[in-house]
Design an enzyme around this catalytic site. Structure first.
Site, PDB file in Angstrom:
ATOM      1  N   ASN A 208      -2.735  13.463   5.515  1.00 31.55           N
ATOM      2  CA  ASN A 208      -1.330  13.558   5.923  1.00 31.55           C
ATOM      3  C   ASN A 208      -0.825  14.983   5.744  1.00 31.55           C
ATOM      4  O   ASN A 208      -1.564  15.863   5.323  1.00 31.55           O
ATOM      5  CB  ASN A 208      -0.492  12.555   5.128  1.00 31.55           C
ATOM      6  CG  ASN A 208      -0.577  12.816   3.641  1.00 31.55           C
ATOM      7  OD1 ASN A 208      -0.140  13.838   3.148  1.00 31.55           O
ATOM      8  ND2 ASN A 208      -1.179  11.872   2.916  1.00 31.55           N
ATOM      9  N   ASP A 277      -2.460   5.089   1.788  1.00 34.64           N
ATOM     10  CA  ASP A 277      -2.390   3.660   1.461  1.00 34.64           C
ATOM     11  C   ASP A 277      -3.567   2.875   2.020  1.00 34.64           C
ATOM     12  O   ASP A 277      -3.836   1.762   1.596  1.00 34.64           O
ATOM     13  CB  ASP A 277      -1.100   3.065   2.053  1.00 34.64           C
ATOM     14  CG  ASP A 277       0.127   3.525   1.299  1.00 34.64           C
ATOM     15  OD1 ASP A 277       0.096   3.495   0.063  1.00 34.64           O
ATOM     16  OD2 ASP A 277       1.110   3.937   1.953  1.00 34.64           O
ATOM     17  N   LYS A 287     -22.810  10.451  11.249  1.00 32.68           N
ATOM     18  CA  LYS A 287     -21.695  10.857  12.093  1.00 32.68           C
ATOM     19  C   LYS A 287     -21.511   9.840  13.232  1.00 32.68           C
ATOM     20  O   LYS A 287     -22.496   9.467  13.885  1.00 32.68           O
ATOM     21  CB  LYS A 287     -21.994  12.249  12.674  1.00 32.68           C
ATOM     22  CG  LYS A 287     -20.859  12.816  13.473  1.00 32.68           C
ATOM     23  CD  LYS A 287     -21.234  14.155  14.081  1.00 32.68           C
ATOM     24  CE  LYS A 287     -20.230  14.516  15.159  1.00 32.68           C
ATOM     25  NZ  LYS A 287     -20.681  15.551  16.053  1.00 32.68           N
ATOM     26  N   PHE A 321       8.134   9.378  -6.033  1.00 34.33           N
ATOM     27  CA  PHE A 321       8.820   9.995  -4.892  1.00 34.33           C
ATOM     28  C   PHE A 321       8.899   8.963  -3.777  1.00 34.33           C
ATOM     29  O   PHE A 321       8.041   8.084  -3.668  1.00 34.33           O
ATOM     30  CB  PHE A 321       8.050  11.233  -4.407  1.00 34.33           C
ATOM     31  CG  PHE A 321       8.485  12.494  -5.109  1.00 34.33           C
ATOM     32  CD1 PHE A 321       8.168  12.691  -6.443  1.00 34.33           C
ATOM     33  CD2 PHE A 321       9.211  13.469  -4.436  1.00 34.33           C
ATOM     34  CE1 PHE A 321       8.575  13.838  -7.107  1.00 34.33           C
ATOM     35  CE2 PHE A 321       9.624  14.622  -5.084  1.00 34.33           C
ATOM     36  CZ  PHE A 321       9.309  14.810  -6.424  1.00 34.33           C
ATOM     37  N   LYS A 335      11.595   0.694  -3.985  1.00 32.39           N
ATOM     38  CA  LYS A 335      10.343   1.207  -4.582  1.00 32.39           C
ATOM     39  C   LYS A 335      10.494   1.395  -6.095  1.00 32.39           C
ATOM     40  O   LYS A 335       9.579   1.117  -6.862  1.00 32.39           O
ATOM     41  CB  LYS A 335       9.958   2.551  -3.938  1.00 32.39           C
ATOM     42  CG  LYS A 335       9.266   2.383  -2.594  1.00 32.39           C
ATOM     43  CD  LYS A 335       8.939   3.699  -1.925  1.00 32.39           C
ATOM     44  CE  LYS A 335       8.595   3.427  -0.459  1.00 32.39           C
ATOM     45  NZ  LYS A 335       8.484   4.612   0.351  1.00 32.39           N
ATOM     46  N   LYS A 339       7.939  -0.750  -8.303  1.00 29.54           N
ATOM     47  CA  LYS A 339       6.885  -0.027  -9.025  1.00 29.54           C
ATOM     48  C   LYS A 339       7.241   0.212 -10.499  1.00 29.54           C
ATOM     49  O   LYS A 339       6.553   0.946 -11.191  1.00 29.54           O
ATOM     50  CB  LYS A 339       6.594   1.299  -8.305  1.00 29.54           C
ATOM     51  CG  LYS A 339       6.159   1.087  -6.839  1.00 29.54           C
ATOM     52  CD  LYS A 339       5.542   2.316  -6.215  1.00 29.54           C
ATOM     53  CE  LYS A 339       5.291   2.087  -4.725  1.00 29.54           C
ATOM     54  NZ  LYS A 339       4.391   3.059  -4.125  1.00 29.54           N
TER      55      LYS A 339
END
Ligand code: CTP
Length: 396
Positions: A208, A277, A287, A321, A335, A339
Site C-alpha cells: 500500500n 489485512d 513465478k 490509527f 475501531k 480493538k
C-alpha cells in the site's frame, strides 16, 4: 520562547564543508547558531559561508586581537545551550583531552558548562590510533559525547572508519539533546510504521501507499523525550532514525512476531503501520506465467495485529490509527472499541496535502474516555508531540 543556542566548532578537515549543512538545518529549526572556526578550518571553507548561513559573525582564532579573545570565548561559552564540534579532528580531541586551550575553539570548549558533542572525521589510521582512541575514552569519562564516525570511502582514498556521520543524523542528535522535556524517560515505547507486503510469487507482492513518515516521527519524538524506542518498520525509503532500535520486517506475520516479542514490557504501543489485512491464499514458489484471459487471485484474511494486542493487553497504553476515506469519527470510534484501545488517531486520507506520503497530517485523537481532540494541520513531528502530550496528561 527564547531561541536555543548552539555553538558550532569547525576544525580543519575536508569534512568542514559538511558543517555548513548542519548550520543550515539548525537555523531552519529556529536555533541560534554561532560558529567558531579554527585557523585551519578557514583553509577549507570561508567564514563568510558560515556567517551567511548563521546570520551571526563567525569567530576565528585571532591571536592578534586579544581583546576579542577574552570577551568572546567566555560569552559564547556562557551563551551555548550545547556545543558541537563538526568535524572534530584528532588535534582538537587531543588538545581538550589533555587540557590544552590555545585557540578560540579549545578555550571555549574548556570554558563552557554546556554539554559538548564531538563529531570526529579523519583518516582511518588516525582515528584508530590508540592515542586518539585513548583521548576519546578520556573525554567520554568526563561526560563529553561523541557522534561516532561511519565507515566509507574517505577523502584520502582509503576505505574505513573515519567518515563524518551524515549531517541529517548529526542535526537529529543535536535537536534531541536540546529537547528538555524528558517525560518519557525510563519508558519503553513500541512503534510500528510503514506498509507490510503480501507476497504472491518470488517477484511479486501486494502493498500500500504508506511511506512510514508518521511512525518514524512518533519514534523520533519518543526518543527525544527520553524513551527507549523500538521501531518495527515495514519497507520504507526513510533513513534509520538516530538513537532508535529499529527492526525491519516485510510481512504481516513478521510484524506480528516482532511486536508480540516486544509487547509485554512496553509501556506505550503505537501502531501507525498500514498493515495488509489480506494475503494471497496460495503463494506460488515459481513465478506465475501469463496465460490467456483474466488472472484470479484469491486472498485470505491475515492477522489483525492491533486487535491481538488489544485482546491481550495488561498495563500498556495502546494507540491505533484509523485511516479513513469516509465517516471518519464513526469508523474510528468503532475501531477504538473493537480493538480495545486507549486512543485512536483518526485521519482523513482523501485530502492531498495530509495523510499518505506527505509531511503534514491533520488528525483527530479520540480517547476511550470519550475525549476528542481535533488538531490543526501540522507537521508529523508536531502531531507526534501532541499525541504524547495527550497520553502523558491522562491520569491513570
Ligand atoms: N492494524 C493492524 N493489523 C491489521 C490491520 C490494521 O494492526 N491487519 C492496525 C493499524 O496499524 C492501525 C489500526 O489497526 O493502527 C487501524 O487500521 P485500519 O487499516 O484503519 O483498519 P482496519 O482494522 O484494517 O479496518 P478497515 O481496513 O476495515 O478500515
Amino acid at each position: 520562547m527564547a531561541k536555543k543556542s548552539v555553538v558550532l566548532g569547525v576544525c580543519g578537515g575536508i569534512a568542514a564543508y559538511k558543517a555548513l549543512d548542519v548550520v543550515s538545518r539548525l537555523v531552519k529549526q529556529n536555533i541560534e547558531v554561532d560558529v567558531i572556526m579554527t585557523n585551519s578550518a578557514t583553509k577549507f571553507v570561508t567564514p563568510l559561508s558560515f556567517q551567511s548561513l548563521s546570520a551571526n559573525e563567525v569567530v576565528v582564532d585571532m591571536f592578534n586581537e586579544p581583546k576579542y579573545w577574552e570577551i568572546q570565548h567566555i560569552s559564547l561559552a556562557k551563551k551555548a545551550d550545547l556545543m558541537v564540534i563538526v568535524p572534530a579532528t584528532a588535534n582538537v580531541i587531543g588538545k581538550v583531552a589533555n587540557g590544552i586551550a590555545d585557540d578560540m575553539l579549545s578555550t571555549t570548549i574548556m570554558a563552557t558548562k554546556a554539554p559538548v558533542i564531538f563529531a570526529p572525521a579523519m583518516n582511518t589510521n588516525m582515528y584508530e590510533n590508540p592515542i586518539v582512541q585513548n583521548n576519546i575514552e578520556k573525554l567520554k569519562s568526563f561526560g563529553y559525547d561523541f557522534i561516532e564516525p561511519c565507515s566509507g570511502r574517505l577523502a584520502c582514498g582509503d576505505t574505513g572508519r573515519g567518515k563524518l556521520e551524515d549531517t541529517e543524523v548529526i542535526t537529529e542528535c543535536i535537536l534531541s539533546r536540546l529537547n528538555e522535556n524528558k517525560d518519557l524517560k525510563g519508558k519503553k515505547v513500541l512503534v510500528t510504521a510503514g506498509p507490510t507486503i503480501a507476497k504472491l510469487d518470488p517477484v511479486r507482492f501486494i502493498t500500500n501507499r504508506s511511506t512510514g513518515k508518521m511512525g518514524y516521527a512518533i519514534a523520533e519524538e519518543a526518543r527525544d523525550r527520553g524513551a527507549n524506542v523500538v521501531l518495527v518498520s515495514g519497507p520504507t525509503s526513510l533513513k534509520k532514525p538516530y538513537g532508535v532500535n529499529i527492526i525491519n520486517v516485510n510481512t504481516n506475520e513478521e510484524m506480528l512476531n516482532v511486536v508480540l516479542e516486544n509487547f509485554h514490557d512496553s509501556d506505550i504501543v503505537i501502531k501507525s503501520a498500514a498493515v495488509a489485512d489480506y494475503k494471497p491464499k496460495n503463494y506460488s514458489n515459481k513465478k506465475i506465467k501469463k496465460g490467456e484471459g483474466d488472472l484470479n487471485i484469491v486472498f485470505e484474511r491475515d492477522s489483525d495485529i492491533l486487535k491481538t494486542l488489544g485482546d491481550n493487553k495488561s498495563n500498556q497504553i495502546l494507540v491505533g490509527f484509523a485511516a479513513e476515506s469516509n465517516d471518519l469519527l464513526e469508523n474510528a470510534k468503532e475501531k477504538l472499541k473493537r480493538k480495545n484501545l486507549d486512543y485512536i488517531v483518526a485521519n482523513d486520507i482523501t485530502s492531498n496535502d495530509t495523510g499518505f506520503a506527505t509531511d503534514d497530517n491533520k488528525v483527530t485523537i479520540i480517547g476511550e474516555d470519550k475525549s476528542i481532540v481535533s488538531l490543526e494541520k501540522m507537521c508529523k513531528k508536531s502531531v507526534a508531540r501532541e499525541l504524547f502530550n495527550i497520553i502523558n496528561n491522562k491520569k491513570r
